[in-house]
Motif scaffolding. Structure first.
Motif, PDB file in Angstrom:
ATOM      1  N   TRP A  13       0.835  -1.200   0.000  1.00  0.00           N
ATOM      2  CA  TRP A  13       0.000   0.000   0.000  1.00  0.00           C
ATOM      3  C   TRP A  13       0.874   1.255   0.000  1.00  0.00           C
ATOM      4  O   TRP A  13       0.592   2.206  -0.746  1.00  0.00           O
ATOM      5  N   THR A  14       1.903   1.293   0.841  1.00  0.00           N
ATOM      6  CA  THR A  14       2.768   2.476   0.871  1.00  0.00           C
ATOM      7  C   THR A  14       3.484   2.660  -0.466  1.00  0.00           C
ATOM      8  O   THR A  14       3.704   3.795  -0.905  1.00  0.00           O
ATOM      9  N   ALA A  15       3.846   1.550  -1.123  1.00  0.00           N
ATOM     10  CA  ALA A  15       4.546   1.635  -2.401  1.00  0.00           C
ATOM     11  C   ALA A  15       3.653   2.173  -3.505  1.00  0.00           C
ATOM     12  O   ALA A  15       4.159   2.742  -4.486  1.00  0.00           O
ATOM     13  N   THR A  16       2.353   2.001  -3.363  1.00  0.00           N
ATOM     14  CA  THR A  16       1.420   2.498  -4.379  1.00  0.00           C
ATOM     15  C   THR A  16       0.737   3.805  -3.962  1.00  0.00           C
ATOM     16  O   THR A  16      -0.092   4.328  -4.710  1.00  0.00           O
ATOM     17  N   ALA A 199      28.829  -0.052   4.402  1.00  0.00           N
ATOM     18  CA  ALA A 199      27.880  -1.148   4.584  1.00  0.00           C
ATOM     19  C   ALA A 199      26.933  -1.281   3.396  1.00  0.00           C
ATOM     20  O   ALA A 199      26.664  -2.382   2.924  1.00  0.00           O
ATOM     21  N   PHE A 200      26.425  -0.137   2.891  1.00  0.00           N
ATOM     22  CA  PHE A 200      25.462  -0.177   1.794  1.00  0.00           C
ATOM     23  C   PHE A 200      26.130  -0.201   0.425  1.00  0.00           C
ATOM     24  O   PHE A 200      25.543  -0.662  -0.547  1.00  0.00           O
ATOM     25  N   GLY A 201      27.347   0.343   0.356  1.00  0.00           N
ATOM     26  CA  GLY A 201      28.024   0.399  -0.928  1.00  0.00           C
ATOM     27  C   GLY A 201      27.475   1.461  -1.844  1.00  0.00           C
ATOM     28  O   GLY A 201      27.816   1.512  -3.026  1.00  0.00           O
ATOM     29  N   SER A 202      26.616   2.343  -1.338  1.00  0.00           N
ATOM     30  CA  SER A 202      25.989   3.366  -2.171  1.00  0.00           C
ATOM     31  C   SER A 202      25.649   4.569  -1.317  1.00  0.00           C
ATOM     32  O   SER A 202      25.110   4.430  -0.206  1.00  0.00           O
ATOM     33  N   LEU A 203      25.945   5.771  -1.825  1.00  0.00           N
ATOM     34  CA  LEU A 203      25.633   6.985  -1.077  1.00  0.00           C
ATOM     35  C   LEU A 203      24.131   7.188  -0.926  1.00  0.00           C
ATOM     36  O   LEU A 203      23.660   7.643   0.109  1.00  0.00           O
ATOM     37  N   VAL A 204      23.371   6.848  -1.980  1.00  0.00           N
ATOM     38  CA  VAL A 204      21.916   7.011  -1.915  1.00  0.00           C
ATOM     39  C   VAL A 204      21.330   6.101  -0.847  1.00  0.00           C
ATOM     40  O   VAL A 204      20.535   6.526   0.000  1.00  0.00           O
ATOM     41  N   ALA A 205      21.717   4.832  -0.862  1.00  0.00           N
ATOM     42  CA  ALA A 205      21.210   3.891   0.134  1.00  0.00           C
ATOM     43  C   ALA A 205      21.649   4.280   1.536  1.00  0.00           C
ATOM     44  O   ALA A 205      20.890   4.133   2.505  1.00  0.00           O
ATOM     45  N   ALA A 206      22.870   4.768   1.682  1.00  0.00           N
ATOM     46  CA  ALA A 206      23.389   5.132   2.995  1.00  0.00           C
ATOM     47  C   ALA A 206      22.641   6.321   3.592  1.00  0.00           C
ATOM     48  O   ALA A 206      22.642   6.515   4.813  1.00  0.00           O
ATOM     49  N   ASP A 270      10.879  -4.818 -10.328  1.00  0.00           N
ATOM     50  CA  ASP A 270       9.580  -4.263  -9.942  1.00  0.00           C
ATOM     51  C   ASP A 270       9.660  -3.749  -8.509  1.00  0.00           C
ATOM     52  O   ASP A 270       9.687  -4.537  -7.559  1.00  0.00           O
ATOM     53  N   PRO A 271       9.679  -2.425  -8.295  1.00  0.00           N
ATOM     54  CA  PRO A 271       9.873  -1.890  -6.935  1.00  0.00           C
ATOM     55  C   PRO A 271       8.704  -2.192  -6.004  1.00  0.00           C
ATOM     56  O   PRO A 271       8.905  -2.401  -4.809  1.00  0.00           O
ATOM     57  N   VAL A 272       7.481  -2.207  -6.513  1.00  0.00           N
ATOM     58  CA  VAL A 272       6.320  -2.485  -5.650  1.00  0.00           C
ATOM     59  C   VAL A 272       6.390  -3.897  -5.106  1.00  0.00           C
ATOM     60  O   VAL A 272       6.202  -4.146  -3.908  1.00  0.00           O
ATOM     61  N   ARG A 273       6.697  -4.832  -5.983  1.00  0.00           N
ATOM     62  CA  ARG A 273       6.807  -6.224  -5.542  1.00  0.00           C
ATOM     63  C   ARG A 273       7.983  -6.402  -4.582  1.00  0.00           C
ATOM     64  O   ARG A 273       7.884  -7.127  -3.584  1.00  0.00           O
ATOM     65  N   ALA A 274       9.079  -5.723  -4.854  1.00  0.00           N
ATOM     66  CA  ALA A 274      10.249  -5.825  -3.988  1.00  0.00           C
ATOM     67  C   ALA A 274       9.963  -5.238  -2.609  1.00  0.00           C
ATOM     68  O   ALA A 274      10.386  -5.807  -1.577  1.00  0.00           O
ATOM     69  N   PRO A 331       9.463   2.233   3.169  1.00  0.00           N
ATOM     70  CA  PRO A 331       9.038   1.502   1.960  1.00  0.00           C
ATOM     71  C   PRO A 331       8.519   2.409   0.854  1.00  0.00           C
ATOM     72  O   PRO A 331       8.705   2.114  -0.333  1.00  0.00           O
ATOM     73  N   ALA A 332       7.881   3.528   1.226  1.00  0.00           N
ATOM     74  CA  ALA A 332       7.409   4.458   0.204  1.00  0.00           C
ATOM     75  C   ALA A 332       8.588   5.065  -0.550  1.00  0.00           C
ATOM     76  O   ALA A 332       8.576   5.152  -1.796  1.00  0.00           O
ATOM     77  N   VAL A 333       9.621   5.466   0.162  1.00  0.00           N
ATOM     78  CA  VAL A 333      10.804   6.039  -0.476  1.00  0.00           C
ATOM     79  C   VAL A 333      11.527   4.979  -1.314  1.00  0.00           C
ATOM     80  O   VAL A 333      12.013   5.265  -2.416  1.00  0.00           O
ATOM     81  N   LEU A 334      11.592   3.759  -0.813  1.00  0.00           N
ATOM     82  CA  LEU A 334      12.242   2.681  -1.571  1.00  0.00           C
ATOM     83  C   LEU A 334      11.504   2.428  -2.883  1.00  0.00           C
ATOM     84  O   LEU A 334      12.130   2.210  -3.935  1.00  0.00           O
ATOM     85  N   ALA A 335      10.177   2.426  -2.835  1.00  0.00           N
ATOM     86  CA  ALA A 335       9.397   2.210  -4.057  1.00  0.00           C
ATOM     87  C   ALA A 335       9.644   3.333  -5.058  1.00  0.00           C
ATOM     88  O   ALA A 335       9.704   3.104  -6.274  1.00  0.00           O
ATOM     89  N   LYS A 336       9.778   4.559  -4.566  1.00  0.00           N
ATOM     90  CA  LYS A 336      10.037   5.701  -5.449  1.00  0.00           C
ATOM     91  C   LYS A 336      11.432   5.624  -6.065  1.00  0.00           C
ATOM     92  O   LYS A 336      11.626   5.920  -7.250  1.00  0.00           O
ATOM     93  N   LEU A 337      12.391   5.171  -5.267  1.00  0.00           N
ATOM     94  CA  LEU A 337      13.765   5.093  -5.764  1.00  0.00           C
ATOM     95  C   LEU A 337      13.947   3.947  -6.736  1.00  0.00           C
ATOM     96  O   LEU A 337      14.590   4.095  -7.779  1.00  0.00           O
ATOM     97  N   GLY A 338      13.395   2.791  -6.407  1.00  0.00           N
ATOM     98  CA  GLY A 338      13.586   1.629  -7.278  1.00  0.00           C
ATOM     99  C   GLY A 338      15.057   1.303  -7.456  1.00  0.00           C
ATOM    100  O   GLY A 338      15.823   1.250  -6.490  1.00  0.00           O
TER     101      GLY A 338
END
Length: 717
Positions: A13-16, A199-206, A270-274, A331-338
């Motif tokens: 729901w948050t992803a959509t 730990a994340f290997g990415s500035l965006v994820a960190a 698929d970010p929503v499924r993930a 989860p909403a931000v993760l879905a937006k980032l993909g």
């Protein structure tokens, strides 16, 4: 997607509905954020008392009948290096101090220095007392406000003026504590960011854990301001809320983001499924972890002390906001980032990697040689825990205040002029008819250095001031309090700052076993519900005790015995602060349970899927070992920065929590607990049929079938 659990459906729901979720959190952040800057001035510095104790009752009578001349009152010490109280300059300084005190509406009565009681024999030191006309918390604020004007009152005459007493001490301590916390925050943020990037290997994820931390901090700070309008809330509540928001925000984001990246790779982008899969698995573990932390901290509410209850409340508020943000905003931000979550990645980082090959290999090594690794980890923990049997505790002495602060300067001047026990006089309130008996009993006690003549007050009461022969923080003063209470008439109440500290110590001593027992039982029950396996739930709780005991053993060596004191930079008191066993235990246990849930939920997921004890143990380390390692590294870095500066209690907190997390992650979660999973084998997941019918069906594996082995031989009781 049709087999999603409640958290998986929430994630979907948050992803959509990204816009609605983000707007909702912006409203929360702005609404509470406008209040956040006001919180520091709304919080209090007192509350270190045992509610309902004799000393608190004595303080109420003193405030009512003797012009507020209780432990909450102010003590101003004037000292001349060369002159005496007879000099005009000294008299002008005394008059200026008294004018400054009388001008404050929180001061009820001002008592001038008097020969034989508050003027030293050499005439170089004098004490002005000011009664409290406000609550203890407000008198700490008054002391903070009056420090500078009082000091200035003596500068023109060349007289040293220091504000001391209980309110002055807490005012100076809070000031030093705020400065130390700011310094520690400035040190911890760059270190935290560096570890997160690795730990994340990415500035965006960190950046995602920092987003959660900021939102949680702003929301909890604003909430604390609102709570402070109704109840007295300790300034420490904000400090602890900051630490836990940072620590848990990083923990939870690590667990969810790592799982999301792995799910994104397997879901074809698929970010929503993930997001749905990540929340159905890692989100469930985060929820159980957050509830476990809240349960551990709620046990502190059993201690009848305003400071303890408000500190526990502050941490719990931060946990609630961090948990809510992790389950909705993240989860909403993760879905937006993909797939953009892996932008600005380090050269060696591999996107979508969820299973760590290094930790899988470590799990295989532990599987092959469990006895050697397990025995070594257990031996280290037991050796470090051994000193805990000789641990002593006490309420903070004046040593928690920096040497140059007025409260400590004035305290030492009073000791030099009037004796070791003079800064913490005992105050005995009794009916006027019993005053002579009170004086006689006090003078006959071996722990009493001086007894002042009775002072008549309102309502037929008398006040007898008693100077102990030992320093107010000495255990001998507590023994003197107990003897006086046993020998004095039943109508007499023994109060004063040392008696209040003694009463709080007694309450803490009585409540600590209760708090520890409640935390252990509730922690076990929650793990039992989450894992549906009583054996490994009990193992998870008991192994938490090892790291906690080892951390307190190290604390005994450092803070009681003074080892490494010069290196760390503090003056040891000869004991650990009395709140440490109960409060730090709850905090350490909460963090340890955090890692326990992460590791064992992953093991449960692999067990449900495969029914293979080896896959459960090795797979848990492969999937969660790196997360536990990275989260612990951040926590250790954060906690140790708090140990580098400021007064003694934050140093104790930083050392104890930092050592506990280090030992728990390195020796318990990544060695001892996996070894016990190996040795227990299938019995780790045994579930008696009666419990099977009672417990809810909790699964951590996304779409994983319930393995037949769970309904087989091991589940037959």
């Amino acid at each position: 997607m049709d087999r999603l659990g409640p958290l998986g459906r929430l994630g979907r729901w948050t992803a959509t509905h990204v816009r609605a979720v983000v707007i909702g959190w912006i409203i929360v952040a702005i609404g509470l954020g406008l209040l956040a800057p006001k919180v520091e001035h709304a919080l209090s510095g007192a509350g270190w008392e045992a509610t309902g104790s004799e000393s608190v009752a004595a303080r109420a009578q003193l405030d009512e009948s003797f012009g507020g001349l209780s432990s909450s009152g102010l003590m101003v010490v004037l000292h001349a290096q060369d002159g005496t109280v007879a000099d005009p300059a000294f008299r002008r300084a005394v008059a200026a101090v008294e004018r400054t005190l009388r001008a404050d509406p929180r001061v009820a009565e001002v008592v001038s220095p008097q020969q034989g009681s508050s003027i030293s024999r050499d005439g170089r030191t004098a004490v002005v007392q000011a009664g409290a006309d406000a609550a203890p918390d407000e008198m700490v604020r008054a002391a903070s406000d009056l420090r500078a004007p009082l000091r200035a009152a003596g500068e023109g005459a060349g007289i040293e003026v220091s504000l001391t007493g209980a309110s002055g001490m807490w005012a100076d301590f809070n000031h030093a504590n705020r400065s130390a916390m700011l310094k520690s925050e400035l040190l911890s943020w760059p270190v935290t960011l560096a570890i997160l990037v690795l730990a994340f290997g990415s500035l965006v994820a960190a950046g995602l854990p920092l987003m959660l931390t900021i939102v949680g901090l702003v929301a909890s700070a604003g909430s604390l301001f609102l709570v402070a309008q109704l109840f007295d809330v300790s300034i420490w509540a904000l400090n602890f809320a900051l630490m836990f928001a940072l620590a848990l925000g990083i923990d939870y984001a690590l667990f969810v983001v790592m799982r999301f990246r792995g799910a994104l790779a397997s879901a074809g982008g698929d970010p929503v499924r993930a997001v749905a899969e990540a929340m159905d698995t890692a989100g469930k573990a985060v929820m159980f972890s957050g509830v476990t932390v809240l349960i551990s901290l709620s046990a502190v509410l059993l201690v009848p002390s305003p400071a303890f209850r408000s500190m526990a409340l502050g941490i719990m508020l931060s946990v609630v906001f961090i948990l809510a943000a992790t389950l909705t905003l993240l989860p909403a931000v993760l879905a937006k980032l993909g797939r953009r979550i892996d932008r600005l990645a380090l050269p060696w980082a591999r996107a979508g990697e969820h299973r760590s090959e290094r930790f899988r290999a470590w799990g295989e090594r532990l599987w092959r040689r469990p006895w050697g690794w397990g025995a070594a980890a257990l031996a280290i923990l037991l050796v470090l825990a051994a000193p805990i049997g000789e641990l002593r505790t006490g309420m903070p002495s004046i040593k928690v205040v920096p040497q140059e602060d007025g409260a400590r300067v004035g305290y030492e001047r009073v000791q030099q002029a009037f004796g070791d026990g003079a800064p913490g006089a005992l105050q005995i309130v009794a009916p006027r008819a019993d005053a002579a008996r009170v004086v006689a009993v006090a003078r006959a006690d071996a722990g009493v250095a001086a007894v002042m003549p009775p002072l008549d007050g309102a309502d037929g009461r008398a006040l007898v001031q008693v100077t102990p022969s030992a320093d107010p923080s000495s255990p001998a003063v507590g023994e003197t309090v107990d003897r006086l209470r046993a020998d004095l008439p039943a109508s007499a109440l023994v109060g004063g700052a040392p008696a209040e500290n003694h009463d709080l110590e007694q309450v803490l001593e009585a409540k600590t076993p209760v708090v520890i027992g409640v935390v252990l039982v509730l922690g076990f029950l929650l793990l039992l519900v989450a894992l549906r396996a009583p054996v490994i739930a009990a193992v998870g709780v008991l192994t938490n005790l090892l790291a906690t005991a080892a951390a307190f053993g190290v604390a005994k060596l450092i803070f009681q015995d003074g080892h490494l004191a010069s290196l760390i930079g503090f003056d040891p008191q000869g004991f650990l602060d009395a709140w440490a066993p109960v409060f730090f235990f709850a905090m350490v246990f909460a963090i340890a349970m955090d890692y326990t849930v992460f590791l064992l939920s992953s093991a449960k997921e692999h067990w449900d899927r495969s029914g293979d004890p080896r896959e459960a143990m090795v797979g848990a380390l492969a999937h969660s070992g790196r997360i536990v390692f990275a989260a612990a590294a951040v926590m250790v870095a954060v906690f140790f920065t708090f140990a580098l500066s400021g007064p003694l209690p934050p140093r104790e907190m930083g050392i104890i929590l930092g050592v506990a997390v280090l030992l728990d992650a390195a020796l318990v979660r990544l060695v001892l607990l996996p070894v016990l999973l190996r040795l227990l084998g299938r019995w780790a997941w045994w579930l008696p049929r009666p419990l099977d019918r009672l417990l809810p069906a909790v699964r951590f594996g996304h779409g994983a079938a319930h393995h037949a082995s769970e309904a087989g031989l091991l589940n037959r009781s």
